[in-house]
Design an enzyme around this catalytic site. Structure first.
Site, PDB file in Angstrom:
ATOM      1  N   GLU A 118      -3.960 -68.822 -42.044  1.00 36.86           N
ATOM      2  CA  GLU A 118      -4.059 -68.166 -40.728  1.00 36.86           C
ATOM      3  C   GLU A 118      -4.300 -69.215 -39.645  1.00 36.86           C
ATOM      4  O   GLU A 118      -3.819 -69.084 -38.510  1.00 36.86           O
ATOM      5  CB  GLU A 118      -5.176 -67.118 -40.706  1.00 36.86           C
ATOM      6  CG  GLU A 118      -5.128 -66.064 -41.820  1.00 36.86           C
ATOM      7  CD  GLU A 118      -3.942 -65.129 -41.782  1.00 36.86           C
ATOM      8  OE1 GLU A 118      -2.971 -65.392 -41.054  1.00 36.86           O
ATOM      9  OE2 GLU A 118      -3.982 -64.108 -42.505  1.00 36.86           O
ATOM     10  N   HIS A 121      -1.118 -70.647 -38.757  1.00 40.06           N
ATOM     11  CA  HIS A 121      -0.370 -69.729 -37.892  1.00 40.06           C
ATOM     12  C   HIS A 121      -0.819 -69.891 -36.432  1.00 40.06           C
ATOM     13  O   HIS A 121      -0.004 -69.902 -35.520  1.00 40.06           O
ATOM     14  CB  HIS A 121      -0.549 -68.280 -38.365  1.00 40.06           C
ATOM     15  CG  HIS A 121      -0.068 -68.058 -39.767  1.00 40.06           C
ATOM     16  ND1 HIS A 121      -0.279 -66.904 -40.472  1.00 40.06           N
ATOM     17  CD2 HIS A 121       0.611 -68.879 -40.612  1.00 40.06           C
ATOM     18  CE1 HIS A 121       0.250 -67.016 -41.672  1.00 40.06           C
ATOM     19  NE2 HIS A 121       0.791 -68.211 -41.783  1.00 40.06           N
ATOM     20  N   TYR A 125       1.492 -71.008 -33.190  1.00 36.00           N
ATOM     21  CA  TYR A 125       1.616 -70.317 -31.902  1.00 36.00           C
ATOM     22  C   TYR A 125       1.325 -71.288 -30.754  1.00 36.00           C
ATOM     23  O   TYR A 125       1.962 -71.227 -29.697  1.00 36.00           O
ATOM     24  CB  TYR A 125       0.671 -69.115 -31.836  1.00 36.00           C
ATOM     25  CG  TYR A 125       1.033 -68.011 -32.814  1.00 36.00           C
ATOM     26  CD1 TYR A 125       2.335 -67.507 -32.871  1.00 36.00           C
ATOM     27  CD2 TYR A 125       0.092 -67.474 -33.688  1.00 36.00           C
ATOM     28  CE1 TYR A 125       2.678 -66.511 -33.769  1.00 36.00           C
ATOM     29  CE2 TYR A 125       0.434 -66.481 -34.586  1.00 36.00           C
ATOM     30  CZ  TYR A 125       1.724 -66.003 -34.629  1.00 36.00           C
ATOM     31  OH  TYR A 125       2.063 -65.018 -35.519  1.00 36.00           O
ATOM     32  N   HIS A 222      -0.611 -62.453 -48.337  1.00 40.03           N
ATOM     33  CA  HIS A 222      -1.902 -61.891 -47.904  1.00 40.03           C
ATOM     34  C   HIS A 222      -1.942 -60.387 -48.155  1.00 40.03           C
ATOM     35  O   HIS A 222      -2.957 -59.836 -48.568  1.00 40.03           O
ATOM     36  CB  HIS A 222      -2.141 -62.173 -46.414  1.00 40.03           C
ATOM     37  CG  HIS A 222      -2.024 -63.623 -46.061  1.00 40.03           C
ATOM     38  ND1 HIS A 222      -1.990 -64.079 -44.765  1.00 40.03           N
ATOM     39  CD2 HIS A 222      -1.924 -64.728 -46.854  1.00 40.03           C
ATOM     40  CE1 HIS A 222      -1.889 -65.395 -44.777  1.00 40.03           C
ATOM     41  NE2 HIS A 222      -1.827 -65.810 -46.030  1.00 40.03           N
TER      42      HIS A 222
END
Ligand SMILES: [Fe+2]
Ligand SMILES: [Fe+2]
Length: 345
Positions: A118, A121, A125, A222
């Protein structure tokens, strides 16, 4: 006290077969040679092999594509990103709280890798926003939730369930957080990804779509992790999920679905080619039914619903790894992190 096992627990079970997902007497020693939950080790290895580096995806053309999009499309991209960014941040921060409560070390390990993914991620971004947006726009995307009542409400639904577990850790609140995770990982993210894939189908922002594909590959693992968690906890704790708790969990997933339908129809339907009010509604209902069925429930939307985006599945395929989106499972394990675009049409 968040768990039945202290951090250092010399009196914990030596017999790995005595492990339990929650409420066990764990030493917290990680023994991957002796595991009670082999699915967790398979998943852990799969997640590790999915390692990728966002900055290796070229985005030079994406900025040009983004600037050429009509203003309504750009707003759709901005709002979709804004929601995804908040959710990924929340996951990185909260997953260690869930991992701490779990008393099967091989499962906690998966949650640890998930928290790391995460974070990647969030990194992706940041890279994406650096590539396509100026400072002012970046700041707006990060902070839309402060001014947008609907976005605020959406972020609040998930965070309140997580906070409830933090404030009052226990099996029931853990299951509420698990279902929030299923909604987030398996409905919200996939619905957001469809916006970028719809753009990629008309050859726009292809680098961004590549990043989203890498993210989706992670999110699928996930989702599988939380489905295992739910089913495992229910199996090991007969009587925990009463009729009323089950009804509450189902209505949670339903509320999440309805919020996603309202959001998707507002920010992308009629704006991005191929996305309409009907397709948003049907895609979310389709996803929700899949998620419900995977948890052993009957579909929450009783009528049979097919995905209105048959092309979505093609974006889930990788060179050496197939993740069958429609089956919600990993078909084989990655040796390479490279993407295959040949099967996309
Ligand atoms: Fe994520
Ligand atoms: Fe995730």
């Amino acid at each position: 006290m968040r768990t039945n096992s202290p951090l250092f627990n010399p009196h914990g079970d030596r017999d790995w077969q005595a492990r339990r997902i929650i409420g066990g007497n764990s030493t917290r020693l990680i023994e991957l040679n002796n595991v009670k939950y082999p699915w967790a080790v398979d998943l852990y290895r799969n997640m590790m092999q999915n390692f990728w580096i966002p900055e290796e995806v070229p985005l030079a053309r994406d900025r040009k594509d983004y600037l050429r999009l009509p203003e309504s499309h750009r707003q759709s991209v901005n709002l979709t990103l804004s929601f995804l960014i908040f959710l990924d941040s929340l996951q990185t921060v909260n997953l260690p709280n869930l991992a701490e409560y779990i008393t099967a070390p091989e499962i906690s390990l998966c949650l640890t890798v998930q928290a790391f993914q995460e974070a990647v991620h969030s990194q992706s971004y940041a890279y994406l926003l650096d590539s396509i947006a100026d400072t002012l726009l970046r700041d707006m995307v990060y902070n839309y939730w402060r001014q947008d009542a609907q976005l605020m409400q959406r972020n609040r639904l998930i965070t309140e369930l997580y906070q409830q577990f933090l404030d009052h850790p226990g099996p029931e609140n853990l299951l509420r957080a698990v279902i929030a995770n299923c909604a987030l990982e398996g409905i919200y993210f996939f619905s957001g990804f469809a916006v970028f894939y719809a753009l990629a189908r008309s050859d726009r922002m292809m680098g961004t779509a590549s990043i989203i594909r890498y993210i989706q590959r992670d999110e699928l693992t996930h989702l599988v992790l939380f489905q295992h968690l739910y089913l495992g906890i229910v199996a090991e704790n007969p009587g925990l999920v009463t009729q009323s708790l089950k009804a509450e969990l189902q209505s949670l997933l339903l509320e999440a679905a309805q919020q996603e339908i309202a959001w998707g129809t507002r920010i992308s339907a009629g704006i991005v080619t191929g996305i309409t009010d009907t397709s948003v509604r049907d895609f979310i209902r389709f996803l929700t039914n899949q998620r419900a069925t995977a948890l052993g429930w009957t579909p929450l939307f009783p009528e049979h619903i097919d995905s209105p985006y048959p092309w979505f599945d093609a974006f889930s395929h990788f060179n050496q790894q197939k993740t069958d989106f429609f089956e919600q499972r990993v078909l084989n394990y990655a040796k390479s992190s490279s993407l295959d675009w040949d099967s996309i049409s």
